[in-house]
Scaffold this active site. Structure first.
Site, mmCIF file in Angstrom:
data_model
loop_
_atom_site.group_PDB
_atom_site.id
_atom_site.type_symbol
_atom_site.label_atom_id
_atom_site.label_comp_id
_atom_site.label_asym_id
_atom_site.label_seq_id
_atom_site.Cartn_x
_atom_site.Cartn_y
_atom_site.Cartn_z
ATOM 1 N N ASP A 171 0.809 -1.232 0.000
ATOM 2 C CA ASP A 171 0.000 0.000 0.000
ATOM 3 C C ASP A 171 0.836 1.273 0.000
ATOM 4 O O ASP A 171 0.433 2.297 0.548
ATOM 5 C CB ASP A 171 -0.947 0.055 1.226
ATOM 6 C CG ASP A 171 -1.752 -1.204 1.381
ATOM 7 O OD1 ASP A 171 -2.224 -1.698 0.358
ATOM 8 O OD2 ASP A 171 -1.902 -1.684 2.513
ATOM 9 N N LYS A 207 2.753 2.088 -5.162
ATOM 10 C CA LYS A 207 3.481 1.542 -6.323
ATOM 11 C C LYS A 207 2.759 1.856 -7.625
ATOM 12 O O LYS A 207 3.390 2.137 -8.636
ATOM 13 C CB LYS A 207 3.624 0.009 -6.203
ATOM 14 C CG LYS A 207 4.516 -0.443 -5.086
ATOM 15 C CD LYS A 207 4.582 -1.952 -5.001
ATOM 16 C CE LYS A 207 3.316 -2.638 -4.567
ATOM 17 N NZ LYS A 207 2.856 -2.384 -3.215
ATOM 18 N N GLY A 258 -4.324 -3.729 -4.527
ATOM 19 C CA GLY A 258 -5.176 -2.647 -5.017
ATOM 20 C C GLY A 258 -4.270 -1.485 -5.346
ATOM 21 O O GLY A 258 -3.730 -0.851 -4.450
ATOM 22 N N HIS A 259 -4.031 -1.254 -6.614
ATOM 23 C CA HIS A 259 -3.106 -0.191 -7.011
ATOM 24 C C HIS A 259 -3.907 1.021 -7.502
ATOM 25 O O HIS A 259 -4.618 0.937 -8.490
ATOM 26 C CB HIS A 259 -2.143 -0.700 -8.087
ATOM 27 C CG HIS A 259 -1.215 -1.751 -7.567
ATOM 28 N ND1 HIS A 259 -0.303 -2.423 -8.336
ATOM 29 C CD2 HIS A 259 -1.045 -2.246 -6.315
ATOM 30 C CE1 HIS A 259 0.374 -3.279 -7.585
ATOM 31 N NE2 HIS A 259 -0.076 -3.189 -6.355
ATOM 32 N N GLN A 288 1.885 -6.134 -3.122
ATOM 33 C CA GLN A 288 2.129 -6.314 -1.686
ATOM 34 C C GLN A 288 3.460 -5.653 -1.264
ATOM 35 O O GLN A 288 3.824 -4.657 -1.851
ATOM 36 C CB GLN A 288 2.122 -7.807 -1.297
ATOM 37 C CG GLN A 288 0.733 -8.420 -1.284
ATOM 38 C CD GLN A 288 0.196 -8.735 -2.664
ATOM 39 O OE1 GLN A 288 0.870 -9.358 -3.458
ATOM 40 N NE2 GLN A 288 -1.002 -8.307 -2.952
ATOM 41 N N SER A 341 7.129 11.632 -3.724
ATOM 42 C CA SER A 341 5.783 11.955 -4.173
ATOM 43 C C SER A 341 5.144 12.939 -3.198
ATOM 44 O O SER A 341 5.163 12.729 -1.982
ATOM 45 C CB SER A 341 4.964 10.668 -4.258
ATOM 46 O OG SER A 341 3.624 10.979 -4.488
ATOM 47 N N GLY A 392 1.894 14.372 -3.768
ATOM 48 C CA GLY A 392 0.468 14.536 -4.091
ATOM 49 C C GLY A 392 -0.001 13.314 -4.850
ATOM 50 O O GLY A 392 0.812 12.485 -5.291
HETATM 51 P P1 IMP Z 1 -3.472 -12.535 1.713
HETATM 52 O O1 IMP Z 1 -2.448 -12.068 0.736
HETATM 53 O O2 IMP Z 1 -4.866 -12.102 1.346
HETATM 54 O O3 IMP Z 1 -3.369 -14.000 2.011
HETATM 55 O O4 IMP Z 1 -3.189 -11.794 3.122
HETATM 56 C C1 IMP Z 1 -2.013 -12.039 3.903
HETATM 57 C C2 IMP Z 1 -1.536 -10.758 4.588
HETATM 58 O O5 IMP Z 1 -1.019 -9.875 3.594
HETATM 59 C C3 IMP Z 1 -2.630 -9.993 5.312
HETATM 60 O O6 IMP Z 1 -2.060 -9.368 6.456
HETATM 61 C C4 IMP Z 1 -3.057 -8.953 4.301
HETATM 62 O O7 IMP Z 1 -3.646 -7.809 4.922
HETATM 63 C C5 IMP Z 1 -1.726 -8.635 3.647
HETATM 64 N N1 IMP Z 1 -1.874 -8.159 2.261
HETATM 65 C C6 IMP Z 1 -2.163 -8.885 1.173
HETATM 66 N N2 IMP Z 1 -2.203 -8.132 0.077
HETATM 67 C C7 IMP Z 1 -1.917 -6.892 0.465
HETATM 68 C C8 IMP Z 1 -1.770 -5.643 -0.238
HETATM 69 O O8 IMP Z 1 -1.885 -5.539 -1.451
HETATM 70 N N3 IMP Z 1 -1.460 -4.578 0.529
HETATM 71 C C9 IMP Z 1 -1.269 -4.668 1.871
HETATM 72 N N4 IMP Z 1 -1.383 -5.796 2.559
HETATM 73 C C10 IMP Z 1 -1.696 -6.901 1.868
#
Ligand code: IMP
Length: 461
Positions: A17, A20, A44-45, A259, A446, A448
């Site tokens: 988050d 990216k 979620g980008h 991630q 960055s 803004g």
């Molecule tokens: P999973 O990837 O859904 O199995 O989640 C495993 C852990 O990674 C959890 O703590 C999620 O909140 C975290 N996580 C998975 N994808 C993201 C992401 O895109 N951004 C932030 N945290 C993530």
């Protein structure tokens, strides 16, 4: 032999988050190919550019540049129904998504409804030690891949009867797994330790009760798969062929990580991790592009955030934390959960930068700190009586108390500033200290949400 392709990566040094998507969208103006190489719809980008605001989950953030060939490699797990929704919503907003600019690996594994079910059941079974997953079926789909089970994109294009046979037999196999797990679901208020303490008689009783039907309408599912397969078919294929062709002809390739490094399955803060490798390792294993990597940009925000469970030493539960959460609009793009916010943790960033292969940093959302009169930076951890300056085992952070350096805030807006030299002195002091402590140069800052609110520094090689 290749003509020295230019390969760069955007990856996240901590818990995801970090922004990216914005950096990939910015860099994608000058590249030929953008590759999404790990994770799935857990990502979620957010991209804000001249075409509007977009939230991408699996489609690479290079999709807005018509010149770019976007690739989803076999390292990504794909929920075909969600991918079709994502493609259709982009098309509705006049963004071209076709075989001309998107290629999906036919070897990517699929996320099916039972994976989502298993993800939820796993979390219930973990009780108080749940991981706070995104419930998108990521872990179960990757588990099946590791166990050499499951369906892949190319299965979607089997002739009707063969597809039906494959999907239904997979469904029956999965229902056996889920039935076993549902025994635990019936006792959803018990965690694993409590279940282990039950008598054998009670366990057998629960197991009997668990013979319930898996709640998936298989006929509906088959019809849905047929429909999505028609839409995805023109874009599915041999992605390595395209990747290697671009590489051999010296084109510019950008890897889009998902991630964050501390969620890396192998070197992250296990078990609070995801099921893939978000950094350079993930890129290499899914593309085979072991040479010509120029830069790996390790992205972090100017502060820390984390969603889901797991330790976060600098987490703030006070007014500064609320301020960062509100001003930074720190809400999960995929899950809508509020992100936990805290001061920047340079030990976490340094460790994450190492394991993700980062060669330079990108500091995002500096402007979120604009109004604060005091800013802290964690430069050490107190663990017991010892103070450590770096870590080699991320699970240690569970016991860490941060050691802070305090900086005066700058109290003026930074959005609109276009060069490092023009940033307020206190902001520069803060950034330069991050560089020193982490030991990597800061290439991007960055200030803004929009594409143009990006400061680029020229770094001496
Ligand atoms: P999973 O990837 O859904 O199995 O989640 C495993 C852990 O990674 C959890 O703590 C999620 O909140 C975290 N996580 C998975 N994808 C993201 C992401 O895109 N951004 C932030 N945290 C993530």
């Amino acid at each position: 032999m290749n003509k020295k392709a230019n390969i760069n990566l955007v990856t996240d040094t901590t818990w995801g988050d970090s922004g990216k998507g914005k950096l990939v969208d910015y860099l994608a103006r000058n590249v030929d190919m953008v590759l999404r190489y790990s994770g799935g719809p857990n990502a979620g980008h957010t991209v804000i550019n001249d075409k509007g605001e977009f939230k991408l989950h699996v489609v690479p953030s290079g999709i807005f540049n018509p010149r770019v060939l976007n690739v989803i490699t076999q390292g990504v797990v794909i929920n075909p129904t969600l991918l079709v929704v994502e493609i259709k919503s982009l098309r509705e907003r006049k963004i071209e998504v076709s075989s001309k600019n998107l290629l999906i690996s036919s070897h990517a594994h699929l996320i099916m409804p039972w994976h989502i079910l298993r993800d939820g059941l796993d979390e219930v079974a973990r009780g108080g030690r749940n991981l706070g997953t995104t419930k998108q079926g990521i872990g179960p789909s990757y588990s099946d891949r590791t166990a050499r089970e499951g369906l892949r994109v190319n299965d979607l294009f089997l002739p009707k009867e063969k597809l039906e046979k494959k999907v239904v037999s997979e469904y029956i196999w999965q229902s056996r797994l889920i039935r076993l797990m549902s025994g635990e679901k019936l006792l959803s208020d018990l965690d694993k330790t409590q279940i282990r303490n039950l008598t054998t008689k009670k366990l057998l009783e629960i197991h009997k009760k668990a013979q319930q039907i898996i709640p998936v309408d298989i006929k509906k599912l088959l019809a849905q798969l047929k429909e999505v397969s028609n839409l995805l078919r023109p874009m599915a294929g041999d992605t390595l062929k395209a990747i290697w062709k671009y590489w051999e002809s010296g084109k510019s390739i950008l890897g889009e990580g998902a991630q964050g490094a501390l969620l890396d399955l192998d070197l992250g803060g296990y078990p609070f991790v995801t099921s893939s490798n978000p950094g350079l390792a993930g890129f290499l294993r899914t593309t085979g592009l072991f040479r010509n990597i120029q830069n790996v940009y390790g992205v972090t925000k100017a502060y820390s955030t984390r969603v889901g469970s797991g330790p976060m030493p600098t987490e703030l539960k006070d007014s500064s934390g609320n301020h960062i959460q509100t001003v930074g609009k720190e809400v999960g793009t995929t899950t809508g959960r509020k992100r936990r916010c805290g001061w920047l943790d340079t030990l976490a960033v340094s460790y994450g930068a190492k394991i993700s292969g980062s060669t330079a940093l990108a500091i995002m959302k500096l402007d979120v700190l604009d109004e604060l009169s005091e800013i802290k930076l964690a430069v050490g951890y107190k663990i017991g009586k010892k103070v450590v300056k770096y870590i080699t085992d991320p699970s240690i952070i569970e016991y860490a108390k941060p050691v802070y350096e305090t900086f005066s805030g700058w109290k003026v807006p930074t959005t609109g500033i276009t060069s490092f030299a023009n940033l307020p002195l206190n902001a520069r002091k803060y950034l330069l200290r991050i560089e020193t402590v982490v030991g990597l140069p800061i290439k991007f800052i960055s200030v803004g949400a929009g594409r143009e609110a990006t400061i680029v520094r020229s770094l001496k090689k």
